[in-house]
Design a protein around this motif. Structure first.
Motif, PDB file in Angstrom:
ATOM      1  N   THR A 265       0.825  -1.207   0.000  1.00  0.00           N
ATOM      2  CA  THR A 265       0.000   0.000   0.000  1.00  0.00           C
ATOM      3  C   THR A 265       0.859   1.258   0.000  1.00  0.00           C
ATOM      4  OG1 THR A 265      -0.132  -0.032   2.433  1.00  0.00           O
ATOM      5  CG2 THR A 265      -1.907  -1.120   1.218  1.00  0.00           C
ATOM      6  N   ALA A 268      -2.950   7.427  -0.369  1.00  0.00           N
ATOM      7  CA  ALA A 268      -3.743   7.859  -1.518  1.00  0.00           C
ATOM      8  C   ALA A 268      -3.434   9.311  -1.843  1.00  0.00           C
ATOM      9  CB  ALA A 268      -5.228   7.692  -1.227  1.00  0.00           C
ATOM     10  N   THR A 275      -3.914   3.368  -0.713  1.00  0.00           N
ATOM     11  CA  THR A 275      -4.149   2.761  -2.016  1.00  0.00           C
ATOM     12  C   THR A 275      -3.314   1.487  -2.124  1.00  0.00           C
ATOM     13  OG1 THR A 275      -4.662   4.830  -3.140  1.00  0.00           O
ATOM     14  CG2 THR A 275      -3.826   3.037  -4.502  1.00  0.00           C
ATOM     15  N   THR A 277      -1.175  -0.908  -4.001  1.00  0.00           N
ATOM     16  CA  THR A 277      -0.341  -0.791  -5.204  1.00  0.00           C
ATOM     17  C   THR A 277       0.055  -2.135  -5.790  1.00  0.00           C
ATOM     18  OG1 THR A 277       1.670  -0.713  -3.845  1.00  0.00           O
ATOM     19  CG2 THR A 277       0.599   1.402  -4.375  1.00  0.00           C
ATOM     20  N   GLU A 295      -6.962  -2.398  -8.958  1.00  0.00           N
ATOM     21  CA  GLU A 295      -7.398  -2.895  -7.652  1.00  0.00           C
ATOM     22  C   GLU A 295      -6.677  -4.185  -7.280  1.00  0.00           C
ATOM     23  OE1 GLU A 295     -11.544  -3.259  -6.916  1.00  0.00           O
ATOM     24  OE2 GLU A 295     -12.078  -1.310  -7.760  1.00  0.00           O
ATOM     25  N   THR A 581      -9.284   2.203   2.620  1.00  0.00           N
ATOM     26  CA  THR A 581      -8.554   2.012   1.366  1.00  0.00           C
ATOM     27  C   THR A 581      -9.395   2.533   0.194  1.00  0.00           C
ATOM     28  OG1 THR A 581      -9.396  -0.173   0.696  1.00  0.00           O
ATOM     29  CG2 THR A 581      -7.625  -0.124   2.332  1.00  0.00           C
ATOM     30  N   THR A 582      -8.722   2.801  -0.903  1.00  0.00           N
ATOM     31  CA  THR A 582      -9.421   3.274  -2.099  1.00  0.00           C
ATOM     32  C   THR A 582      -9.693   2.181  -3.102  1.00  0.00           C
ATOM     33  OG1 THR A 582      -7.332   3.791  -3.240  1.00  0.00           O
ATOM     34  CG2 THR A 582      -8.311   5.541  -1.874  1.00  0.00           C
ATOM     35  N   ASN A 583      -8.952   1.065  -3.024  1.00  0.00           N
ATOM     36  CA  ASN A 583      -9.040   0.076  -4.111  1.00  0.00           C
ATOM     37  C   ASN A 583      -8.696  -1.341  -3.674  1.00  0.00           C
ATOM     38  OD1 ASN A 583      -6.314   0.534  -3.677  1.00  0.00           O
ATOM     39  ND2 ASN A 583      -5.770   0.364  -5.850  1.00  0.00           N
TER      40      ASN A 583
END
Length: 623
Positions: A265, A268, A275, A277, A295, A581-583
């Motif tokens: 991660t 973000a 995020t 990675t 994702e 988290t974003t994804n």
């Protein structure tokens, strides 16, 4: 069943495996989606996401490929995979202090297809209200109507011949199954008279046929289909349904023997979230990384997804501190709220009758060879399955139902003040399930010796009657004890911690004795083998002791990364995205917030199908 296991292992040893993609095609490369786990949910997601040819997907599976393997494909080999490193993970719980200190086996599928490749082929669906409970717990859109629609897209049901339907009184409600889906679902070409006798005995005891067993109302007895392909009577599972038909897509990449360690991660760009990675994985004992452009999807199952999150620094700070992993996201719900289905079995020796087919017969090499030949023409034991079921409320089994409810209510009242808000909401639902007689106890008939402790005798036929509690009040935990990814977490389901769970199983066993003593079952049975003389008829305390000693898991563990509001102890939101988290999403049985009264194979496929629509933007569950 050991002889059948050894025979199947001989078949498996002839199978050769190949790499699907090579390590150099993966390490330090980038893909749109990286899927951690090539099991039931992982392969379903991979197939759906790669329908877009512009989307690249990588699946990392810790086991092997195991394609075209007779041990996986051939029916009737119940339990033959357990204890074999090539096919199953031999997980175990910690000693269960409320279950006589036993360490319960928690075997799970190893290799592509995951547990859909080693399960007992059972295809059924829970009560609609059990799934509606997901929505009641704060997850808009996660209800029976929507999830059942996804499951129907999975199902490729073959309607049996009218003669079989009429002979066995199969009810029309079963036709609420999809017919065009990739997972093949079928009845055997013939139903054994033992299944019919089981249901006739239940009917004489006042149990009705289920109104709509595959359409949300399984309250009563019914014949259920199996995940068999009616054209070949072989296993239909995630590999045959989702992987093999799509394996040549250039945008679908699968690396086997790749054990995911953790999610990588970074902060973000436009928020205070993280995020994902990429992921770090082990291959031949060395660590590698792969990048995710869109994702990361964790599909490691209810037993392993919490471990992946904790090793990524996502979880309860206290649990992370114990293993020396820095906290990236404070999320106490990771590895909490663990639920399981519990089962206890009774064994019966049958009177000599050459017309009855039981799976014990396959232990004889000559009979085993004969049924392999019969299978080629779609006959014999390898076309049969576990088809006789009943799902009932506690008040259908015993006049003690009100007392059991009051005991549960009293126990819950003591725990409510210190329970998380999410658990408080669950307790209210569980009490409602008991109070209003919602079906949560399952009876299953298996034509084989599958009970303890007394072993089978040579050349005898057996049946096992199982009583299952699918609405347990006990809640467990799954937490890492070390940062070593190759070491299992501590699996602690807290079995029977709530005494009401034990009470229901005991009542189930008492009731099964009534079933066995009722015509036409009593005309088939020679003697009760387990518990047999270990439990005198009507002796409640002896039955309690027996259940605690010989209880086993149905291998339906769920809810270790529950879908709840974050403030109530949730791990993922209704889009299955991990909070903070974003994804990063979790897609497997770990996300359902409360257990259901049914076998979970169909539910996992449905969750993955719904997740694919969410991920690709075809479904917006947050607005």
């Amino acid at each position: 069943m050991s002889d059948r296991r050894n025979s199947a292992q001989d078949d498996a040893s002839k199978h050769s495996y190949r790499m699907i993609v090579a390590l150099e095609d993966v390490a330090d490369k980038s893909f749109d989606y990286v899927i951690a786990g090539g099991g039931t949910a992982g392969l379903t997601l991979a197939a759906r996401l790669t329908e877009d040819p512009n989307t690249s997907v990588l699946v990392l599976e810790a086991g092997g490929e195991n394609v075209d393997d007779p041990l996986l494909l051939r029916p009737a080999l119940y339990g033959a995979h357990f204890g074999q490193d090539m096919y199953s993970w031999s997980h175990q719980t910690v000693p269960q202090k409320h279950a006589d200190g036993q360490q319960m086996p928690w075997a799970r599928g190893k290799g592509l297809g995951g547990s859909s490749g080693i399960n007992f082929f059972i295809w059924n669906k829970p009560p609609a209200e059990d799934v509606n409970d997901f929505e009641r717990l704060g997850n808009p859109g996660w209800n029976w109507e929507h999830l059942h629609e996804e499951v129907r897209h999975v199902e490729g049901f073959t309607r049996p011949p009218d003669e079989m339907l009429q002979q066995n009184k199969v009810r029309p409600g079963l036709w609420q199954l999809g017919s065009e889906g990739p997972v093949k679902v079928a009845f055997p070409p013939a139903i054994d008279a033992i299944d019919v006798a089981f249901h006739e005995a239940l009917f004489k005891l006042g149990i009705p046929p289920a109104p709509n067993p595959m359409g949300g109302d399984p309250n009563g007895f019914f014949l259920g289909p199996s995940s068999h392909d009616a054209k070949t009577y072989t296993r239909s599972y995630a590999t045959t349904a989702y992987y093999l038909p799509n394996k040549d897509r250039p945008n679908l990449n699968v690396l086997v023997h790749a054990h995911v360690v953790r999610v990588l991660t970074a902060p973000a760009v436009h928020s205070n979230e993280l995020t994902a990675t990429g992921v770090e994985f082990l291959f031949e004992r060395k660590r590698y990384a792969v990048n995710a452009k869109k994702e990361v999807l964790v599909c490691a199952g209810a037993l392993k997804s919490p471990q992946v999150l904790e090793l990524s620094g996502i979880g309860d700070p206290e649990a992370l501190k114990k293993i020396g992993v820095p906290v990236n996201i404070d999320l106490p719900g990771v590895g909490a709220n663990v639920q399981d289905h519990l089962l206890i079995s009774m064994g019966f020796e049958l009177k000599d009758n050459p017309s009855h087919l039981t799976f014990d017969m396959l232990a004889d090499p000559a009979i085993g060879a004969e049924h392999l030949r019969l299978h080629e023409s779609l006959r014999g034991l390898h076309t049969r399955g576990m088809n006789g079921y009943a799902i009932l409320p506690v008040n259908a089994l015993t006049p003690n139902a009100q007392k059991i409810y009051e005991n549960a209510k009293s126990s819950v009242a003591k725990k409510l003040p210190t329970a998380s808000p999410g658990l408080q909401d669950q307790y209210k639902i569980e009490l409602s399930r008991l109070k209003y007689g919602r079906p949560g106890t399952e009876f299953i008939m298996l034509a084989a010796h599958f009970s303890q402790p007394n072993p089978p005798k040579p050349n005898k036929k057996y049946i096992s009657l199982h009583a299952g509690n699918f609405h347990c009040l006990s809640r467990g935990t799954i937490h890492c004890t070390t940062a070593d990814p190759m070491q299992d977490p501590a699996y602690d389901p807290h079995c029977l911690e709530e005494d009401v769970d034990l009470q229901i199983l005991v009542e189930g066993m008492m009731y099964l004795r009534k079933v066995a003593a009722m015509s036409p079952m009593k005309e088939i049975i020679s003697q009760e083998v387990n518990p047999g003389p270990l439990v005198e008829d009507g002796n409640y305390e002896q039955m309690r002791d027996f259940v605690k000693k010989h209880l086993w898991s149905c291998w339906h563990t769920s809810s270790s990364c529950s879908m709840f509001p974050r403030e109530k102890g949730g791990v993922v939101d209704p889009s299955l995205k991990v909070y903070g988290t974003t994804n990063l999403r979790v897609v497997d049985l770990s996300v359902i917030p409360i257990s259901v009264a049914g076998h979970t194979q169909a539910i996992v496929y449905g969750v993955a199908e719904r997740a694919a629509k969410i991920i690709t933007g075809k479904l917006d569950v947050l607005h």
